[in-house]
Design a protein around this motif. Structure first.
Motif, mmCIF file in Angstrom:
data_model
loop_
_atom_site.group_PDB
_atom_site.id
_atom_site.type_symbol
_atom_site.label_atom_id
_atom_site.label_comp_id
_atom_site.label_asym_id
_atom_site.label_seq_id
_atom_site.Cartn_x
_atom_site.Cartn_y
_atom_site.Cartn_z
ATOM 1 N N LYS A 53 41.981 46.611 43.828
ATOM 2 C CA LYS A 53 42.328 45.467 42.978
ATOM 3 C C LYS A 53 43.698 44.877 43.321
ATOM 4 O O LYS A 53 44.118 43.898 42.725
ATOM 5 N N SER A 102 40.464 52.603 42.920
ATOM 6 C CA SER A 102 40.098 51.356 42.254
ATOM 7 C C SER A 102 41.271 50.373 42.205
ATOM 8 O O SER A 102 41.111 49.180 42.485
ATOM 9 N N ILE A 111 43.463 41.398 34.569
ATOM 10 C CA ILE A 111 42.590 42.304 35.317
ATOM 11 C C ILE A 111 41.805 43.186 34.358
ATOM 12 O O ILE A 111 42.269 43.500 33.274
#
Length: 146
Positions: A80, A76, A35
């Protein structure tokens, strides 16, 4: 302090800031293949993985982020799929944050980076010097916490 004797590079805050910047440059969260992360997100995952379930306020304090930085990182990382938010059973207005299964995998990668960074930073110190260094950090922390 006599301005003639003042040496910026000899002040604790200057040295700590310089070391922190050097260390930050050594940590490249882009090395984590799972990621894309920025530094605030990386710290957020490291703290949640280490301490477990936390509120945003606890997370901000432990990750040394201000509340807005921590909130942005959480938003965020929720998007994700790394962090999950649950309503706090004790306070309906608050949320508990924890790592998801995917978050646990990323946490493992981050721990590897932290250990590697630590090893590089301390490689020329003897075990006794490392013990002394961390003992001195503890004393300074106590001085500033009073």
């Amino acid at each position: 302090m006599d301005s003639d004797a003042f040496r910026l590079e000899k002040t604790l805050t200057y040295q700590l800031h310089q070391l922190a910047k050097l260390i930050d440059r050594r940590v490249d969260y882009s090395d984590i293949q799972r990621i894309a992360l920025n530094a605030g997100e990386g710290r957020t995952i490291a703290v949640l993985g280490y301490y477990g379930t936390l509120s945003v306020i606890q997370l901000a304090r432990l990750a040394n982020l201000d509340k807005s930085q921590a909130s942005r990182a959480v938003v965020s990382l929720v998007k994700k799929g790394i962090i999950e938010k649950r309503s706090d059973s004790r306070d309906a207005r608050a949320f508990e944050l924890f790592l998801t299964e995917a978050g646990q995998l990323v946490y493992t990668d981050i721990v590897d980076l932290i250990v590697q960074r630590n090893d590089v930073a301390l490689k020329s110190l003897t075990p006794r010097e490392k013990q002394t260094l961390f003992g001195l950090f503890s004393k300074i922390h106590q001085n500033l916490s009073q």
